[in-house]
Design a protein around this motif. Structure first.
Motif, PDB file in Angstrom:
ATOM      1  N   VAL A  89      -5.106  -4.169  -7.704  1.00 28.36           N
ATOM      2  CA  VAL A  89      -4.394  -5.325  -8.247  1.00 28.36           C
ATOM      3  C   VAL A  89      -3.801  -4.997  -9.611  1.00 28.36           C
ATOM      4  O   VAL A  89      -2.618  -5.253  -9.874  1.00 28.36           O
ATOM      5  N   ILE A  90      -4.615  -4.431 -10.502  1.00 27.54           N
ATOM      6  CA  ILE A  90      -4.144  -4.116 -11.854  1.00 27.54           C
ATOM      7  C   ILE A  90      -3.029  -3.075 -11.804  1.00 27.54           C
ATOM      8  O   ILE A  90      -2.002  -3.205 -12.487  1.00 27.54           O
ATOM      9  N   ASN A  91      -3.193  -2.041 -10.998  1.00 25.52           N
ATOM     10  CA  ASN A  91      -2.153  -1.015 -10.885  1.00 25.52           C
ATOM     11  C   ASN A  91      -0.843  -1.593 -10.379  1.00 25.52           C
ATOM     12  O   ASN A  91       0.239  -1.238 -10.863  1.00 25.52           O
ATOM     13  N   ALA A  92      -0.925  -2.471  -9.388  1.00 28.91           N
ATOM     14  CA  ALA A  92       0.283  -3.041  -8.800  1.00 28.91           C
ATOM     15  C   ALA A  92       1.047  -3.904  -9.802  1.00 28.91           C
ATOM     16  O   ALA A  92       2.276  -3.845  -9.882  1.00 28.91           O
ATOM     17  N   HIS A  95       2.234  -1.577 -12.817  1.00 31.23           N
ATOM     18  CA  HIS A  95       2.976  -0.364 -12.430  1.00 31.23           C
ATOM     19  C   HIS A  95       2.364   0.862 -13.107  1.00 31.23           C
ATOM     20  O   HIS A  95       3.076   1.729 -13.624  1.00 31.23           O
ATOM     21  N   ASP A  96       1.049   0.918 -13.093  1.00 30.79           N
ATOM     22  CA  ASP A  96       0.331   1.991 -13.773  1.00 30.79           C
ATOM     23  C   ASP A  96      -0.640   2.642 -12.800  1.00 30.79           C
ATOM     24  O   ASP A  96      -0.831   2.176 -11.674  1.00 30.79           O
ATOM     25  N   SER A  97      -1.242   3.742 -13.215  1.00 33.26           N
ATOM     26  CA  SER A  97      -2.275   4.418 -12.426  1.00 33.26           C
ATOM     27  C   SER A  97      -3.479   4.618 -13.339  1.00 33.26           C
ATOM     28  O   SER A  97      -3.557   5.612 -14.069  1.00 33.26           O
ATOM     29  N   HIS A  98      -4.405   3.678 -13.275  1.00 30.84           N
ATOM     30  CA  HIS A  98      -5.531   3.698 -14.191  1.00 30.84           C
ATOM     31  C   HIS A  98      -6.625   4.655 -13.746  1.00 30.84           C
ATOM     32  O   HIS A  98      -6.883   4.825 -12.551  1.00 30.84           O
ATOM     33  N   THR A  99      -7.279   5.240 -14.729  1.00 32.94           N
ATOM     34  CA  THR A  99      -8.527   5.949 -14.506  1.00 32.94           C
ATOM     35  C   THR A  99      -9.651   4.928 -14.650  1.00 32.94           C
ATOM     36  O   THR A  99      -9.419   3.786 -15.064  1.00 32.94           O
TER      37      THR A  99
END
Length: 216
Positions: A89-92, A95-99
Motif C-alpha cells: 500500500v505504502i509503495n503504491a 511510488h517508492d520501494s521501501h526497505t
C-alpha cells in the motif's frame, strides 16, 4: 492473496462494487489500534488500520440529495514487515520501494502518514460471495497509478483519526457505527483518553434510546 474489505458500502446500503481496478484517492486513515486477528490459523494481536478510498468513477446518491464518489475500505496490518500488505500500500501510493528500515521510519512518522491523504492510486477489487452468502468486496491490493494518466482528486476532505489523540467531532460525525465499535473493542482500549470513552458511551446510549423509541 485477497484481503477482505470491511464492507462500508454494504453497511451503508449500497451494492458492492463490480470486480475491477478503480482509480482512487486515499480519503482517510483510521487507526483501529491493537486488534485480535487470525494469522496462519492462530489467534494473535496486531496493530490494524482502516484505509478508505474514494472512487470517482462510481457515484453514489447521498441521503441529503447530493452525490459523491463511492467509498471502498481496506483493513491492513500496520507493520514494517516485508511480507505484509502495508508495504504494498505504502509503495503504491508513494511510488517508492521501501526497505524494512525505511518503511518503519515512514509508518511511525506522523507527517509521512499525513502525506498519504488525498494521493491517487488504483484499488484492485473482487466481488464475490462471503461466508454468510452475501455479495461483498475483497481488495486484492493497492497499485500505483501511472503518473502519465489523469490523476483523480479528492471530493471529500481527507482525514486521519487516532484514538490516542482523538478528534471527537470526527469520531461522532465521520466514523460509521461499526468502525467505532471495532475501535473501542481494541485490546488496548483502556489506554484511550477518558473523553473518548465518554463520547462512545453517549453515542451508545443515544442509539439504545432511538432503538427503544422505534419499538414503541
Amino acid at each position: 492473496m485477497s484481503f477482505m474489505v470491511t464492507d462500508i458500502e454494504k453497511k451503508s446500503g449500497y451494492d458492492p462494487l463490480e470486480s475491477g481496478r478503480y482509480d482512487a484517492t486515499l480519503h482517510c486513515i483510521i487507526a483501529l489500534e491493537r486488534q485480535k486477528t487470525v494469522w496462519e490459523g492462530k489467534e494473535t494481536v496486531k496493530t490494524r488500520v482502516l484505509m478508505i478510498f474514494e472512487i470517482p468513477s462510481i457515484e453514489r446518491s447521498l441521503s441529503d440529495g447530493t452525490k459523491a464518489p463511492a467509498l471502498q475500505s481496506y483493513e491492513i496490518t500496520w507493520s514494517a514487515s516485508m511480507k505484509g500488505n502495508c508495504l504494498g500500500v505504502i509503495n503504491a501510493i508513494t511510488h517508492d520501494s521501501h526497505t524494512e528500515e525505511s518503511l518503519y521510519d515512514f509508518i511511525t512518522n506522523e507527517d509521512s502518514i499525513k502525506s498519504l491523504l488525498g494521493k491517487p492510486c488504483v484499488v484492485d477489487v473482487t466481488k464475490k460471495l462471503n461466508k454468510k452468502g452475501n455479495m461483498a468486496n475483497y481488495v486484492n491490493g493497492i497499485l500505483e497509478l501511472d503518473v502519465r494518466l489523469p490523476q483523480p482528486v479528492p471530493h471529500r476532505e481527507p482525514f486521519i483519526f487516532t484514538a490516542k489523540s482523538p478528534d471527537l467531532e470526527i469520531f461522532k460525525q465521520k466514523l460509521l457505527p461499526w468502525t467505532r465499535d471495532k475501535l473501542m473493542s481494541a485490546v488496548n482500549s483502556d489506554e484511550f483518553p477518558k473523553e473518548l470513552h465518554k463520547a462512545y458511551r453517549d453515542i451508545k446510549e443515544q442509539e439504545a434510546a432511538s432503538s427503544g423509541n422505534q419499538l414503541v
